[in-house]
Design an enzyme around this catalytic site. Sequence first.
Site, PDB file in Angstrom:
ATOM      1  N   ARG A 108       0.827  -1.215   0.000  1.00  0.00           N
ATOM      2  CA  ARG A 108       0.000   0.000   0.000  1.00  0.00           C
ATOM      3  C   ARG A 108       0.857   1.259   0.000  1.00  0.00           C
ATOM      4  O   ARG A 108       0.610   2.188   0.774  1.00  0.00           O
ATOM      5  CB  ARG A 108      -0.940   0.052   1.210  1.00  0.00           C
ATOM      6  CG  ARG A 108      -1.905  -1.096   1.306  1.00  0.00           C
ATOM      7  CD  ARG A 108      -3.224  -0.754   0.629  1.00  0.00           C
ATOM      8  NE  ARG A 108      -4.138  -1.865   0.773  1.00  0.00           N
ATOM      9  CZ  ARG A 108      -5.190  -1.875   1.569  1.00  0.00           C
ATOM     10  NH1 ARG A 108      -5.501  -0.811   2.257  1.00  0.00           N
ATOM     11  NH2 ARG A 108      -5.952  -2.929   1.658  1.00  0.00           N
ATOM     12  N   ARG A 133      -4.168   6.295   1.284  1.00  0.00           N
ATOM     13  CA  ARG A 133      -4.719   7.452   1.997  1.00  0.00           C
ATOM     14  C   ARG A 133      -3.777   8.176   2.941  1.00  0.00           C
ATOM     15  O   ARG A 133      -4.155   9.190   3.507  1.00  0.00           O
ATOM     16  CB  ARG A 133      -5.973   7.027   2.760  1.00  0.00           C
ATOM     17  CG  ARG A 133      -7.168   6.870   1.841  1.00  0.00           C
ATOM     18  CD  ARG A 133      -8.350   6.353   2.572  1.00  0.00           C
ATOM     19  NE  ARG A 133      -8.030   5.028   3.090  1.00  0.00           N
ATOM     20  CZ  ARG A 133      -8.839   4.334   3.884  1.00  0.00           C
ATOM     21  NH1 ARG A 133      -9.977   4.827   4.256  1.00  0.00           N
ATOM     22  NH2 ARG A 133      -8.472   3.140   4.305  1.00  0.00           N
ATOM     23  N   ARG A 184      -8.639  10.649  -5.032  1.00  0.00           N
ATOM     24  CA  ARG A 184      -9.751   9.833  -4.516  1.00  0.00           C
ATOM     25  C   ARG A 184     -11.028  10.661  -4.378  1.00  0.00           C
ATOM     26  O   ARG A 184     -12.135  10.171  -4.627  1.00  0.00           O
ATOM     27  CB  ARG A 184      -9.338   9.255  -3.156  1.00  0.00           C
ATOM     28  CG  ARG A 184     -10.367   8.368  -2.479  1.00  0.00           C
ATOM     29  CD  ARG A 184     -10.481   7.037  -3.178  1.00  0.00           C
ATOM     30  NE  ARG A 184     -11.458   6.172  -2.536  1.00  0.00           N
ATOM     31  CZ  ARG A 184     -12.754   6.182  -2.817  1.00  0.00           C
ATOM     32  NH1 ARG A 184     -13.244   7.021  -3.706  1.00  0.00           N
ATOM     33  NH2 ARG A 184     -13.580   5.339  -2.210  1.00  0.00           N
ATOM     34  N   ASP A 198      -6.961  -3.559  -6.692  1.00  0.00           N
ATOM     35  CA  ASP A 198      -7.394  -4.177  -5.440  1.00  0.00           C
ATOM     36  C   ASP A 198      -7.562  -5.671  -5.649  1.00  0.00           C
ATOM     37  O   ASP A 198      -7.730  -6.126  -6.790  1.00  0.00           O
ATOM     38  CB  ASP A 198      -8.706  -3.564  -4.946  1.00  0.00           C
ATOM     39  CG  ASP A 198      -8.909  -3.849  -3.469  1.00  0.00           C
ATOM     40  OD1 ASP A 198      -8.288  -3.169  -2.644  1.00  0.00           O
ATOM     41  OD2 ASP A 198      -9.640  -4.797  -3.137  1.00  0.00           O
ATOM     42  N   TYR A 214     -14.088 -12.938   1.695  1.00  0.00           N
ATOM     43  CA  TYR A 214     -14.886 -11.725   1.433  1.00  0.00           C
ATOM     44  C   TYR A 214     -16.245 -12.081   0.842  1.00  0.00           C
ATOM     45  O   TYR A 214     -17.250 -11.483   1.197  1.00  0.00           O
ATOM     46  CB  TYR A 214     -14.122 -10.751   0.515  1.00  0.00           C
ATOM     47  CG  TYR A 214     -13.057  -9.996   1.274  1.00  0.00           C
ATOM     48  CD1 TYR A 214     -13.398  -8.912   2.086  1.00  0.00           C
ATOM     49  CD2 TYR A 214     -11.729 -10.389   1.221  1.00  0.00           C
ATOM     50  CE1 TYR A 214     -12.426  -8.233   2.811  1.00  0.00           C
ATOM     51  CE2 TYR A 214     -10.749  -9.719   1.940  1.00  0.00           C
ATOM     52  CZ  TYR A 214     -11.108  -8.644   2.736  1.00  0.00           C
ATOM     53  OH  TYR A 214     -10.153  -7.982   3.464  1.00  0.00           O
TER      54      TYR A 214
HETATM   55  O1  CP3 Z   1      -0.145   0.516  -3.371  1.00  0.00           O
HETATM   56  C1  CP3 Z   1      -0.513  -0.677  -3.281  1.00  0.00           C
HETATM   57  O2  CP3 Z   1      -0.081  -1.458  -2.414  1.00  0.00           O
HETATM   58  C2  CP3 Z   1      -1.461  -1.211  -4.345  1.00  0.00           C
HETATM   59  C3  CP3 Z   1      -2.829  -1.165  -4.092  1.00  0.00           C
HETATM   60  C4  CP3 Z   1      -3.608  -2.134  -3.213  1.00  0.00           C
HETATM   61  C5  CP3 Z   1      -4.845  -1.763  -2.640  1.00  0.00           C
HETATM   62  N1  CP3 Z   1      -5.371  -2.854  -2.011  1.00  0.00           N
HETATM   63  C6  CP3 Z   1      -5.441  -0.418  -2.727  1.00  0.00           C
HETATM   64  C7  CP3 Z   1      -6.567  -0.059  -1.857  1.00  0.00           C
HETATM   65  C8  CP3 Z   1      -3.378  -3.475  -2.863  1.00  0.00           C
HETATM   66  C9  CP3 Z   1      -2.162  -4.349  -3.159  1.00  0.00           C
HETATM   67  C10 CP3 Z   1      -4.513  -3.920  -2.123  1.00  0.00           C
HETATM   68  C11 CP3 Z   1      -4.663  -5.305  -1.624  1.00  0.00           C
HETATM   69  C12 CP3 Z   1      -5.781  -5.646  -0.736  1.00  0.00           C
HETATM   70  N2  CP3 Z   1      -7.071  -5.187  -0.790  1.00  0.00           N
HETATM   71  C13 CP3 Z   1      -5.710  -6.633   0.276  1.00  0.00           C
HETATM   72  C14 CP3 Z   1      -4.504  -7.479   0.594  1.00  0.00           C
HETATM   73  C15 CP3 Z   1      -3.534  -6.797   1.474  1.00  0.00           C
HETATM   74  C16 CP3 Z   1      -3.953  -6.645   2.905  1.00  0.00           C
HETATM   75  O3  CP3 Z   1      -3.962  -5.480   3.355  1.00  0.00           O
HETATM   76  O4  CP3 Z   1      -4.241  -7.641   3.577  1.00  0.00           O
HETATM   77  C17 CP3 Z   1      -6.983  -6.707   0.875  1.00  0.00           C
HETATM   78  C18 CP3 Z   1      -7.399  -7.632   2.010  1.00  0.00           C
HETATM   79  C19 CP3 Z   1      -7.846  -5.802   0.188  1.00  0.00           C
HETATM   80  C20 CP3 Z   1      -9.296  -5.584   0.387  1.00  0.00           C
HETATM   81  C21 CP3 Z   1      -9.583  -4.181   0.705  1.00  0.00           C
HETATM   82  N3  CP3 Z   1      -9.503  -3.158  -0.213  1.00  0.00           N
HETATM   83  C22 CP3 Z   1      -9.955  -3.626   1.949  1.00  0.00           C
HETATM   84  C23 CP3 Z   1     -10.135  -4.416   3.233  1.00  0.00           C
HETATM   85  C24 CP3 Z   1     -10.101  -2.235   1.752  1.00  0.00           C
HETATM   86  C25 CP3 Z   1     -10.556  -1.198   2.739  1.00  0.00           C
HETATM   87  C26 CP3 Z   1      -9.306  -0.838   3.486  1.00  0.00           C
HETATM   88  C27 CP3 Z   1      -9.417   0.437   4.205  1.00  0.00           C
HETATM   89  O5  CP3 Z   1      -8.309   0.912   4.525  1.00  0.00           O
HETATM   90  O6  CP3 Z   1     -10.515   0.963   4.450  1.00  0.00           O
HETATM   91  C28 CP3 Z   1      -9.799  -1.960   0.404  1.00  0.00           C
HETATM   92  C29 CP3 Z   1      -9.820  -0.635  -0.282  1.00  0.00           C
HETATM   93  C30 CP3 Z   1      -8.524  -0.123  -0.763  1.00  0.00           C
HETATM   94  N4  CP3 Z   1      -7.660  -0.813  -1.557  1.00  0.00           N
HETATM   95  C31 CP3 Z   1      -7.991   1.168  -0.519  1.00  0.00           C
HETATM   96  C32 CP3 Z   1      -6.764   1.217  -1.209  1.00  0.00           C
HETATM   97  C33 CP3 Z   1      -5.816   2.373  -1.289  1.00  0.00           C
HETATM   98  C34 CP3 Z   1      -8.671   2.284   0.274  1.00  0.00           C
HETATM   99  C35 CP3 Z   1      -9.846   2.756  -0.519  1.00  0.00           C
HETATM  100  C36 CP3 Z   1     -10.145   4.232  -0.400  1.00  0.00           C
HETATM  101  O7  CP3 Z   1      -9.272   5.067  -0.651  1.00  0.00           O
HETATM  102  O8  CP3 Z   1     -11.308   4.522  -0.123  1.00  0.00           O
END
Ligand code: CP3
Length: 335
Positions: free
Chosen positions: A25, A29, A38, A75, A148
């Site tokens: 990540r 944010r 965003r 994602d 999920y």
């Molecule tokens: O920069 C990077 O690493 C690449 C982007 C990336 C995102 N998600 C962007 C994202 C990657 C590699 C992921 C993987 C991901 N997504 C995982 C595996 C890694 C881990 O953390 O265990 C999982 C379980 C998800 C599922 C997911 N996506 C969740 C649980 C959420 C909400 C998280 C939160 O912080 O609220 C997301 C959304 C998400 N994916 C965001 C980002 C930047 C936040 C969305 C936003 O800005 O509103």
Amino acid sequence: MKNSNYLKALQQQNTDHYVPVWFLRQAGRYLPEYKAVRARFSDFFEMIKTPQVCCELTLQPLRRYHLDAAITFSDILTIPEALGNEISFIEGRGPVFKEAIKNGDNPKLDIGGFENLDYVFEATQLIKSKIDVPLIGFAGSPWTIFIYSFYGESPKDFNLVREFVAKSPEQTKEILATYTDVTIKYLKGQINAGADCLQVFDSWGGILDQGYEEFSLKFINDIRAAIDPEIPLILYARGMKIMLHLNATEINCFNLDQNENIDEYINKPITIQGNIDPNDFNQDEEKVLALAENIYEKYSQCGNYVCNVGSGITPDINPNKVGLFLQRLRVLNSK
Ligand code: CP3
């Protein structure tokens, strides 16, 4: 690119006394420039379905910092979305599926929906045309995607899914096999579009205990076996003591979470990435600098080490402290 220390480390062959670094990540944010983009989208999927925007978000951390790899901004939930699930991201709650297996809904497995994933390949191509560091493509593990689609959101306790798996192991495996087939095509598509290596996120593997090899690792192994062996593939098995399963997989690159003890792994013929607690970046400046120095001292002689965090950078992390860490590592690396 051939001389990339990151790709060399993934082959346990980084002999340059240079510690390659990227962060889970690394876009997101905690960066004001991410928040500005965003804010233009009410819907997260609308944002990631726009290849120019994915490309911009992938490049943001590379412009700000010196990093040795890029990860496609996307994602792990792109696959269930493409297979017919309606998913929204709700502030403070995370992803929410319209339907969930736990509520008695059938899992949405419309495999024809694979075609809907072209936007990821387009983004991959575009990113590749703009960067000179390796690009990491990725997917969720079949088990983590299943979690999920079972709960319809980030799980809080695991009793229901454990009951379901115990009662319906064959149905669970059928669903996992479908996700596996689609994930193989998806990762191959990212490689064809230019990704240099792959990471599989098994964020919820840790809840399986004894069932890990049967319900998660087996399907990740099927993915590994289907991908060109020349392409490095890193497994992130959060909450697992992966040491217990090294003999059950051909995978040889692992992203450790922060609960593992990296020193148990570093002398093995495998690549180790991760393990830093992202909260360490919120310490005093001296401690952040000492962290970089300590890592360089301990691991710059290791051909198989990649500096990374054990879980994604969260919105509360100060980007300037991340910068301080990376700057110091860069100075040490260029000695
Ligand atoms: O920069 C990077 O690493 C690449 C982007 C990336 C995102 N998600 C962007 C994202 C990657 C590699 C992921 C993987 C991901 N997504 C995982 C595996 C890694 C881990 O953390 O265990 C999982 C379980 C998800 C599922 C997911 N996506 C969740 C649980 C959420 C909400 C998280 C939160 O912080 O609220 C997301 C959304 C998400 N994916 C965001 C980002 C930047 C936040 C969305 C936003 O800005 O509103």
